[in-house]
Design a protein around this motif. Structure first.
Motif: not given
Length: 239
Positions: A25, A29, A32, A76, A80
């Motif tokens: 995670w 993140r 991104w 996720w 995105k």
């Protein structure tokens, strides 16, 4: 990613070759955030982002895609990427190239991505991206990073369509054609079973969508007789 996986292999907190969910995670993140901070969408950094985050060493772990009845970190991240891809043709083409190769190598993961596969199937037009071709041919970094992405199931079709917005559709069609072959020749092993299940799931998804979605009706109407015949063969292989 691969070195990190090897370095932490055997750790008590590991869930996937040394990479645990929380670590993943943080990686997706932060990656991104770094990606969206870049103003220009160049081929090399986009391809590098995809190959480093969506790596073979973690992609075949189901918890990376669904964890505790919620999207996992890779799910996720894919959402995105494809969301951005609806506004960036080169992003979605590179994503289609990499993901189709990963999905083909990990058929059991495809079941988590029916919505994304439908999006790729509906995406694109006959528009040609000359800038993409120019950057890929003239930029050494772009060539290197694209070469690191998952290998296309059909290099000839990739070369033919990669510069067009139709490539996302082509990549999905080729992938499921290859999955039909796997299901037919490896029907007793894990990959063969997963290929069969994923093919049936996606075919059902498309059939349900055709009833409600005019875009898919237009897509079907645009197929040549040869393509429709190949599609019928695929459906027969899936049954």
């Amino acid at each position: 990613m691969e070195l990190l996986a090897l370095g932490r292999k055997g750790s008590m907190v590991s869930t996937c070759h040394g990479i645990d969910i929380q670590m993943m995670w943080k990686l997706v993140r932060s990656s991104w955030i770094l990606h969206v901070s870049c103003k220009k969408r160049r081929i090399a950094p986009i391809a590098a982002l995809m190959s480093s985050v969506m790596h073979y060493s973690v992609f075949d772990n189901e918890k990376m895609h669904e964890y505790e009845n919620a999207p996992g970190p890779l799910k996720w991240f894919v959402e995105k990427i494809l969301e951005e891809g609806t506004k960036s043709p080169r992003t979605i083409r590179l994503a289609a190239l990499h993901l189709s190769g990963l999905w083909l190598s990990c058929p059991s993961i495809i079941k988590f991505y029916m919505k994304e596969l439908k999006l790729l199937t509906q995406y694109g037009s006959v528009a040609f991206d000359e800038d993409f071709e120019t950057e890929l041919s003239e930029n050494r970094d772009a060539k290197i990073e694209v070469s690191v992405l998952a290998k296309s199931p059909d290099p000839e079709l990739t070369e033919e369509f990669i510069n067009t917005e139709l490539y996302a559709r082509v990549s999905v069609a080729v992938m499921f054609s290859k999955l039909a072959e796997i299901a037919g020749t490896h029907n007793e092993d894990r990959n063969g079973s997963a290929a069969l299940v994923s093919g049936k799931m996606f075919l059902l998804e498309l059939l349900n969508s055709v009833v409600l979605d005019s875009a898919l009706i237009i897509l079907v109407d645009s197929f040549s007789p040869t393509q429709l015949k190949e599609g019928q063969t695929f459906r027969n292989d899936m049954n």
